[in-house]
Design an enzyme around this catalytic site. Structure first.
Site, PDB file in Angstrom:
ATOM      1  CD  GLU A 140     -24.615-164.735  61.877  1.00 11.47           C
ATOM      2  OE1 GLU A 140     -25.818-164.854  62.130  1.00 11.47           O
ATOM      3  OE2 GLU A 140     -24.112-165.084  60.802  1.00 11.47           O
TER       4      GLU A 140
ATOM      5  CG  ASP B 214     -24.100-168.078  59.927  1.00 14.59           C
ATOM      6  OD1 ASP B 214     -23.057-168.406  60.507  1.00 14.59           O
ATOM      7  OD2 ASP B 214     -25.234-168.298  60.396  1.00 14.59           O
TER       8      ASP B 214
ATOM      9  CG  ASP C 119     -26.677-167.388  55.168  1.00 15.44           C
ATOM     10  OD1 ASP C 119     -26.307-166.321  55.699  1.00 15.44           O
ATOM     11  OD2 ASP C 119     -27.341-168.240  55.783  1.00 15.44           O
TER      12      ASP C 119
ATOM     13  CD  GLU D 133     -31.315-162.945  57.475  1.00 11.12           C
ATOM     14  OE1 GLU D 133     -31.745-162.103  58.284  1.00 11.12           O
ATOM     15  OE2 GLU D 133     -31.838-163.157  56.367  1.00 11.12           O
TER      16      GLU D 133
ATOM     17  CE1 TYR E  20     -24.455-171.196  58.062  1.00 11.55           C
ATOM     18  CE2 TYR E  20     -25.085-171.054  55.754  1.00 11.55           C
ATOM     19  CZ  TYR E  20     -25.213-170.629  57.067  1.00 11.55           C
ATOM     20  OH  TYR E  20     -26.109-169.632  57.373  1.00 11.55           O
TER      21      TYR E  20
ATOM     22  NE  ARG F  56     -30.288-171.164  58.503  1.00 15.08           N
ATOM     23  CZ  ARG F  56     -29.701-171.026  59.689  1.00 15.08           C
ATOM     24  NH1 ARG F  56     -28.394-170.817  59.735  1.00 15.08           N
ATOM     25  NH2 ARG F  56     -30.386-171.104  60.808  1.00 15.08           N
TER      26      ARG F  56
ATOM     27  CG  HIS G 184     -22.835-172.222  51.077  1.00 16.37           C
ATOM     28  ND1 HIS G 184     -21.845-171.330  51.368  1.00 16.37           N
ATOM     29  CD2 HIS G 184     -24.001-171.544  51.195  1.00 16.37           C
ATOM     30  CE1 HIS G 184     -22.381-170.158  51.654  1.00 16.37           C
ATOM     31  NE2 HIS G 184     -23.687-170.259  51.546  1.00 16.37           N
TER      32      HIS G 184
END
Length: 721
Positions: free
Chosen positions: A9, A82, A84, A86, A300, A302, A346
């Site tokens: 990203e 990432d 997650d 999103e 990570y 989040r 995670h």
């Protein structure tokens, strides 16, 4: 040699990963989302199973073409966005753009950007998780429905430019409800009584507090009663009734998750949630470290899980033993429980290498990066250490019909406190009591009654708002920061002394939504929707069933509200200041950085003025009043009322007290970590030299500040709401 394209990203992440993969691999960045719903239209076909209409984001055409060209040259393409929902959705959009089937093993995922993690991910590619994609799309479509259907209603009925959000509206409600509690609060009087006691002559004096009256908990609600009790205690005989000795353990806090990181960064570093996440993203993606190249420093950021990989725990234990000794690690690595709703995919937020402490990174990180990394590192290392141990002493004292209590506490073994105190504001201080025995007579030295009043609940700070949102399941880790920024930007709340205060606009919008759209601002309903999104991600519910369940009653309510709601008049506060352009009395408006004055003749007259708060101190240059001003970023400074004729400015807070040496007014000069010094405003005053000779905090060289530079001629801190 096979050619492999890896799409991530961000460029920073690409640079770090490319270092670990070597020849045959090309790593490129998508720069976030490449496709999204159009801004100019609703973009969701509710009649056709809520089909979203995705378009390429404007300005991304050249990047999309470059990625397509790279994909054509490659034998294999991996999508490493990432880990997650999103990121899963971005991977799904990339697969669509690059003509890759989402069922192919094209997706790789890693929780940290280290060489072992990257190489392991390359060995275990998987297909795109379409359930996670559906969950992200459901959230996006829900937010689009509320935003694009409800916001125009607010424009027509209240004011143009307003917005309503499925989660942001609940956040505003929390702040408004708290403000109503504060306004409705009635303070109640209560008293405490403390006695200074001593055993034998020359033994230390210690403090005891009145705890009981006639065997019941002491409750004193008037001065008359307090004085009566004080008189009785003044002539009473005191003796030790009971002495309790105990050992108490204080356990370390678990490693950070997103919400607790944002809370501690706000409380200890003064960072906003948005700033915390931006810096954490930089630490995760990789930073150029001297003699090491780009290195991903944390896992990570989040996450709502406190789980830690066994390998990371073992590495931390080895580091702790080497640094502090074997007594500082528990027999078994600790396991911390997460919330029931936590997604355990995670780990918690931790350093990728426990051995990489702040001293190694001192020259490679910016000040803000180093402070946040140190916070994460200390919290993680402390979480793997033994509890702190205190020796506690509780002494119960009899004085006639009264019972008093004295508590002592002494740190016996520091444990995790050798690295990190998770509650520094309320850190426990050693309170040492003298040796006392049951039946021992004590002598009263002083008796002190003290009046108190109950206080209203405080306004939410950034940290406490994130905490309540997490507790109530409002939003998810990735949404806390953007929610807070949105409600401030929209003018629904302002930051006042680092706490959120609702504006009149915020109250009006929340009250309107409560009446006509109760589900939108209902905490339980919003939390339930988050749970349903989780169920979609787990494959237990379908995207369309959840959207249909929400949309049908919402559309019906929207149609009724359009007919029932009349135009809502916002209250207008008229000032005594006349507009110099048209002569009308200016009105108070709310902006991002607080209130300001604006001409009511807008848009014909666009004159604005800051609301100036006088300090009660006169300018040393021209004797005009010194007033509080704000920079364009909202930072407070102080300047002359006659600006721009007089250019006097200072960051230091002017005080009404005068210097005993030269007669100039004094100022409060703030340092880091809450430290400050009171000094003379006159830089040539001998008292300042005395401070320097004494090597007090005031002697530190003042940093160059923008208040010393000429202030732009535009109105300072004025923005139209």
């Amino acid at each position: 040699m096979n050619k492999t394209l890896v799409v991530v990203e961000s460029p920073a992440k690409a640079k770090t990963i490319e270092k670990y993969l070597g020849k045959g691999y090309t790593v490129r960045a998508s720069m976030g989302h490449l496709r999204d719903l159009p801004k100019s239209q609703f973009g969701v076909d509710v009649e056709n199973e809520f089909t979203p209409k995705y378009i390429n984001i404007r300005g991304k055409g050249d990047l999309i073409k470059a990625l397509k060209d790279e994909a054509k040259k490659a034998d294999t393409v991996y999508l490493a966005t990432d880990p997650d929902r999103e990121g899963e959705a971005i991977a799904w959009h990339l697969a669509n753009i690059l003509n890759i089937s989402p069922l192919d093993t094209c997706r790789i995922e890693f929780n940290e950007i280290t060489k072992p993690a990257i190489q392991n991910a390359i060995k275990h590619p998987r297909s795109i998780d379409l359930s996670r994609v559906d969950a992200q799309q459901a959230r996006r479509i829900l937010d689009r429905i509320v935003g694009y259907k409800l916001s125009p209603l607010l424009w027509r009925k209240v004011r143009k430019g307003l917005s309503a959000g499925r989660v942001q509206s609940v956040a505003v409600r929390l702040i408004c409800d708290r403000e109503k509690e504060i306004l409705a609060f009635v303070a109640e009087e209560y008293w405490t009584i403390h006695a200074k006691l001593r055993g034998k002559i020359k033994t230390p004096i210690f403090d005891a507090e009145l705890a009981s009256i006639d065997g019941k908990k002491a409750q004193i609600n008037s001065e008359t009663l307090a004085n009566t009790i004080t008189t009785e205690l003044d002539s009473a005989d005191y003796n030790v009734q009971e002495v309790k000795r105990r050992e108490r353990k204080r356990n370390p806090a678990p490693p950070f998750i997103t919400s607790t990181l944002q809370q501690d960064a706000s409380r200890k570093l003064g960072y906003t949630a948005r700033k915390t996440m931006i810096i954490a993203q930089q630490l995760y993606e990789g930073i150029e470290i001297t003699n090491m190249g780009p290195v991903g420093l944390i896992t990570y950021m989040r996450t709502d899980s406190t789980r830690i990989a066994a390998s990371a725990q073992e590495e931390a234990r080895q580091f702790i033993v080497a640094k502090h000794g074997a007594a500082f690690i528990p027999e078994k690595p600790p396991v911390y429980s997460s919330k029931k709703t936590a997604q355990d995919a995670h780990e918690a937020i931790r350093p990728t290498s426990p051995a990489m402490d702040s001293t190694i990174l001192l020259k490679s990180l910016s000040r803000d990066q180093l402070r946040l990394y140190t916070l994460i590192w200390e919290r993680f290392i402390a979480s793997q250490m033994t509890p702190a141990i205190y020796d506690t002493l509780t002494v119960d004292i009899k004085a006639g019909r009264f019972g008093l209590r004295s508590n002592g506490s002494l740190l016996k073994f520091s444990g995790f406190l050798a690295v990190y105190d998770d509650n520094k504001e309320d850190s426990e201080k050693d309170i040492v009591l003298p040796e006392l025995t049951v039946g021992q007579n004590l002598k009263l030295q002083k008796i002190t009654p003290k009046q108190h009043f109950t206080e209203p609940p405080p306004r939410y700070s950034e940290a406490s708002l994130v905490k309540i949102m997490e507790e109530k399941a409002i939003g998810r880790p990735s949404t806390y920061a953007p929610i807070i920024e949105t409600i401030v930007d929209r003018g629904y709340v302002i930051r006042s002394e680092k706490r959120f205060q609702p504006t009149d606009l915020g109250f009006i919008v929340v009250d309107l939504l409560k009446e006509y759209f109760p589900d939108i601002v209902d905490i339980d309903f919003t939390a339930g929707m988050e749970n349903r999104l989780d169920d979609i991600a787990e494959g237990e519910l379908t995207r369309n069933s959840v959207l249909a369940e929400f949309y049908e009653p919402f559309a019906s309510t929207l149609a009724s509200a359009e007919e029932q709601i009349g135009h809502v008049e916002l209250p207008v506060e008229v000032s005594e200041v006349k507009c110099e352009n048209c002569g009308q009395f200016m009105i108070v408006k709310h902006g991002r950085f607080g209130n300001f004055l604006a001409c009511p003749g807008f848009p014909e007259c666009r004159n604005t003025k800051p609301i100036l708060k006088e300090t009660g101190v006169n300018c040393p240059k021209c004797q005009s009043a010194i007033v509080e001003r704000r920079t364009k970023r909202g930072k407070v400074f102080y300047g002359c009322l006659s600006y721009p004729k007089c250019d006097y400015t200072t960051w230091d807070t002017p005080l009404k007290d005068n210097c005993e040496v030269c007669g100039s007014f004094k100022v409060r000069h703030n340092f880091k970590k809450g430290r400050f010094s009171i000094m003379c405003s006159n830089e040539t005053c001998p008292s300042r030299n005395t401070l320097q000779d004494a090597k007090t905090p005031a002697a530190k060289k003042e940093p160059k500040t923008e208040a010393k530079r000429p202030i732009p001629k535009k109105k300072v801190g004025v923005k139209r709401a």
